[in-house]
Design a protein around this motif. Structure first.
Motif, mmCIF file in Angstrom:
data_model
loop_
_atom_site.group_PDB
_atom_site.id
_atom_site.type_symbol
_atom_site.label_atom_id
_atom_site.label_comp_id
_atom_site.label_asym_id
_atom_site.label_seq_id
_atom_site.Cartn_x
_atom_site.Cartn_y
_atom_site.Cartn_z
ATOM 1 N N GLY A 258 -53.024 -48.790 17.239
ATOM 2 C CA GLY A 258 -54.394 -49.023 16.821
ATOM 3 C C GLY A 258 -54.747 -50.504 16.851
ATOM 4 N N SER A 259 -56.011 -50.792 17.076
ATOM 5 C CA SER A 259 -56.450 -52.186 17.176
ATOM 6 C C SER A 259 -56.241 -52.950 15.879
ATOM 7 C CB SER A 259 -57.931 -52.234 17.576
ATOM 8 O OG SER A 259 -58.733 -51.564 16.607
ATOM 9 N N GLU A 260 -56.156 -52.228 14.754
ATOM 10 C CA GLU A 260 -55.958 -52.902 13.478
ATOM 11 C C GLU A 260 -54.563 -53.525 13.359
ATOM 12 O OE1 GLU A 260 -55.229 -48.466 13.004
ATOM 13 O OE2 GLU A 260 -56.716 -49.777 13.925
ATOM 14 N N PHE A 261 -53.630 -53.087 14.211
ATOM 15 C CA PHE A 261 -52.273 -53.635 14.187
ATOM 16 C C PHE A 261 -52.007 -54.554 15.392
ATOM 17 C CE2 PHE A 261 -51.813 -49.421 12.050
ATOM 18 C CZ PHE A 261 -51.606 -49.908 10.770
ATOM 19 N N ALA A 262 -53.076 -55.011 16.012
ATOM 20 C CA ALA A 262 -52.914 -55.843 17.214
ATOM 21 C C ALA A 262 -52.221 -57.163 16.909
ATOM 22 C CB ALA A 262 -54.285 -56.084 17.853
ATOM 23 N N ASP A 263 -52.428 -57.711 15.712
ATOM 24 C CA ASP A 263 -51.849 -59.014 15.361
ATOM 25 C C ASP A 263 -50.554 -58.893 14.562
ATOM 26 O OD1 ASP A 263 -54.076 -60.082 16.570
ATOM 27 O OD2 ASP A 263 -55.178 -60.364 14.683
ATOM 28 N N LEU A 264 -50.061 -57.670 14.376
ATOM 29 C CA LEU A 264 -48.898 -57.487 13.513
ATOM 30 C C LEU A 264 -47.641 -58.150 14.090
ATOM 31 C CD1 LEU A 264 -48.155 -56.182 10.832
ATOM 32 C CD2 LEU A 264 -47.517 -54.109 12.075
ATOM 33 N N SER A 265 -47.585 -58.236 15.402
ATOM 34 C CA SER A 265 -46.412 -58.861 16.030
ATOM 35 C C SER A 265 -46.305 -60.351 15.689
ATOM 36 C CB SER A 265 -46.469 -58.680 17.546
ATOM 37 O OG SER A 265 -47.669 -59.217 18.079
ATOM 38 N N GLN A 266 -47.334 -60.936 15.084
ATOM 39 C CA GLN A 266 -47.249 -62.336 14.668
ATOM 40 C C GLN A 266 -46.214 -62.548 13.574
ATOM 41 O OE1 GLN A 266 -51.166 -63.666 13.552
ATOM 42 N NE2 GLN A 266 -52.060 -63.263 15.578
ATOM 43 N N LEU A 267 -45.816 -61.461 12.900
ATOM 44 C CA LEU A 267 -44.777 -61.585 11.882
ATOM 45 C C LEU A 267 -43.459 -62.067 12.482
ATOM 46 C CD1 LEU A 267 -45.363 -58.354 9.730
ATOM 47 C CD2 LEU A 267 -45.835 -60.711 9.067
ATOM 48 N N GLU A 268 -43.240 -61.776 13.755
ATOM 49 C CA GLU A 268 -41.997 -62.185 14.398
ATOM 50 C C GLU A 268 -41.924 -63.705 14.559
ATOM 51 O OE1 GLU A 268 -41.696 -60.076 18.038
ATOM 52 O OE2 GLU A 268 -41.585 -58.079 17.098
ATOM 53 N N GLN A 269 -43.075 -64.366 14.522
ATOM 54 C CA GLN A 269 -43.090 -65.813 14.697
ATOM 55 C C GLN A 269 -42.773 -66.562 13.405
ATOM 56 O OE1 GLN A 269 -46.930 -66.781 16.339
ATOM 57 N NE2 GLN A 269 -46.756 -65.278 18.020
ATOM 58 N N VAL A 270 -42.988 -65.916 12.268
ATOM 59 C CA VAL A 270 -42.779 -66.586 10.984
ATOM 60 C C VAL A 270 -41.630 -65.971 10.187
ATOM 61 C CG1 VAL A 270 -45.171 -67.342 10.819
ATOM 62 C CG2 VAL A 270 -44.523 -65.095 9.923
ATOM 63 N N SER A 271 -40.996 -64.922 10.718
ATOM 64 C CA SER A 271 -39.887 -64.285 10.015
ATOM 65 C C SER A 271 -38.986 -63.610 11.044
ATOM 66 C CB SER A 271 -40.404 -63.255 9.000
ATOM 67 O OG SER A 271 -41.045 -62.179 9.668
ATOM 68 N N LYS A 272 -37.942 -62.966 10.555
ATOM 69 C CA LYS A 272 -37.009 -62.241 11.421
ATOM 70 C C LYS A 272 -37.389 -60.779 11.588
ATOM 71 C CE LYS A 272 -33.074 -65.201 10.202
ATOM 72 N NZ LYS A 272 -31.694 -65.227 9.648
ATOM 73 N N THR A 273 -38.517 -60.386 11.045
ATOM 74 C CA THR A 273 -38.969 -59.001 11.138
ATOM 75 C C THR A 273 -39.369 -58.662 12.567
ATOM 76 O OG1 THR A 273 -39.793 -59.110 8.873
ATOM 77 C CG2 THR A 273 -40.597 -57.305 10.243
ATOM 78 N N LEU A 274 -38.876 -57.536 13.065
ATOM 79 C CA LEU A 274 -39.226 -57.060 14.402
ATOM 80 C C LEU A 274 -40.245 -55.935 14.284
ATOM 81 C CD1 LEU A 274 -35.694 -56.970 16.103
ATOM 82 C CD2 LEU A 274 -37.411 -58.786 16.196
ATOM 83 N N VAL A 275 -41.273 -55.996 15.119
ATOM 84 C CA VAL A 275 -42.356 -55.019 15.085
ATOM 85 C C VAL A 275 -42.270 -54.145 16.330
ATOM 86 C CG1 VAL A 275 -44.852 -54.660 15.004
ATOM 87 C CG2 VAL A 275 -43.820 -56.598 13.777
ATOM 88 N N TYR A 276 -42.276 -52.824 16.122
ATOM 89 C CA TYR A 276 -42.210 -51.866 17.229
ATOM 90 C C TYR A 276 -43.460 -50.988 17.193
ATOM 91 C CZ TYR A 276 -37.274 -53.185 17.426
ATOM 92 O OH TYR A 276 -36.095 -53.887 17.515
ATOM 93 N N TYR A 277 -43.948 -50.662 18.383
ATOM 94 C CA TYR A 277 -45.145 -49.824 18.511
ATOM 95 C C TYR A 277 -44.750 -48.460 19.075
ATOM 96 C CZ TYR A 277 -47.935 -53.980 17.607
ATOM 97 O OH TYR A 277 -48.488 -55.087 17.020
#
Length: 349
Positions: A258-277
């Motif tokens: 969904g478009s509401e999660f388009a920026d969620l991958s930015q968490l990878e830049q500030v933490s070690k959290t990996l985002v999968y779609y």
């Protein structure tokens, strides 16, 4: 012998022996006929005659002699018939039934949660309860106050045809790249994410939902609208809340395209959290959070304004979900297991 006027009763295959059959066995046995001769006369198996002669023995002369007696055999047969078959424990276990009704109506527990929690905490012994399947039978028979229409999952199951759509955007790392061990739920810190909408207008609030796969911990975070900025604001606040423990608690996040999660991958830049779609139009890739979203619908039906519900009411829904005993967790609650994991992380760090 004229069979038209014979007093010897024949046995119907598949039926129990009648009193007339018992009398026939007594008469023929006293005449010295063999088991096969008696069986041929009554039309049954010789083994049936042998077992019947053993069951119908009556003691004579102070137990020194035994003889087959037809009335004695009939009495024992009737006594065994009264004891055979399954008995309804509804009345004998009324205290447990009242316990189930109380938690079902007051705490919105499932029938299985009532059974499992009663055994896990020792409130009832195995002999004092009935199983989950029996409870559902009582509901169908109308023996308890719970009606089939009170069961939230009974009328909501709808099998939909599978639709394959390929023209869907992909926002980031595919779920195919996620480690396969995450499916086993052995490791803590792997989350699923989704949104719950209320009224389909731009002026209504939205619920951001998070689900931890191992402990089944469920979080509900109200946000002002369905935009990527609002979602990222909520995650940034959540990251500040857990501060230095964020990387240990949120190792991966799986969400949809969904478009509401388009920026969620930015968490990878500030933490070690990996985002999968997840795969396009495949909600089963994050079935845990989808299942819990349906639990929210018990309290906030589709079409209702979420902004009409207070924060206390929304957090009460979250608390109910996290304090519901789960069969898959050995009837522990998600809150119990989640707090244990947090204690381990805080002690290590």
């Amino acid at each position: 012998m004229n069979f038209l006027h014979s007093t010897i009763s024949t046995h119907l295959k598949g039926k129990h022996l009648s009193f007339e059959n018992h009398v026939t066995i007594q008469v023929l046995h006293s005449q010295g006929q063999s088991l096969r001769q008696i069986a041929r006369t009554i039309s049954c198996s010789p083994t049936t005659i042998k077992n019947e002669l053993e069951r119908g023995q009556k003691s004579l002369y102070r137990g020194k002699h035994f003889r087959y007696d037809a009335p004695t055999a009939q009495e024992r047969y009737q006594a065994q018939r009264r004891n055979c078959g399954r008995k309804c424990d509804f009345i004998a276990k009324s205290r447990f039934i009242a316990y189930v009704e109380q938690h079902f109506f007051n705490d919105d527990w499932s029938l299985d949660a009532c059974v499992g929690e009663a055994l896990a905490t020792g409130k009832f012994t195995r002999d004092e309860i009935v199983c989950t399947k029996t409870l559902y039978c009582y509901v169908e028979l109308g023996l308890i106050k719970i009606k089939p229409s009170d069961l939230p999952e009974l009328l909501t199951r709808n099998l939909k045809s599978k639709r394959v759509r390929v023209n869907k955007r992909k926002l980031g790392r595919s779920i195919d790249e996620r480690p396969r061990d995450i499916l086993k739920r052995w490791e803590f810190g792997h989350w699923e994410c989704d949104l719950v909408l209320g009224h389909k207008t731009k002026d209504d609030q939205v619920l951001l939902t998070l689900y931890e796969r191992m402990t089944r911990k469920f979080m509900i975070i109200p946000i002002k609208d369905k935009t990527a900025a609002s979602v990222m604001t909520a995650f940034n606040d959540l990251r500040k809340q857990y501060s230095e423990h964020w990387n240990d608690i949120f190792k991966t996040i799986t969400t949809d395209n969904g478009s509401e999660f388009a920026d969620l991958s930015q968490l990878e830049q500030v933490s070690k959290t990996l985002v999968y779609y997840a795969h396009p139009y495949t909600s089963c890739d994050k079935g845990g959070v989808e299942r819990h979203n349906r639990m929210i619908r018990r309290f906030i039906p589709k079409g209702k304004y979420i902004k009409d519900y207070t924060l206390e009411q929304i957090y009460a829904i979250e608390e109910w979900c996290n304090n519901l005993p789960r069969k898959i967790l050995a009837y522990h609650t998600p809150d119990e297991l989640f707090e244990r994991r947090l204690d381990c992380i805080y002690q290590i760090n």
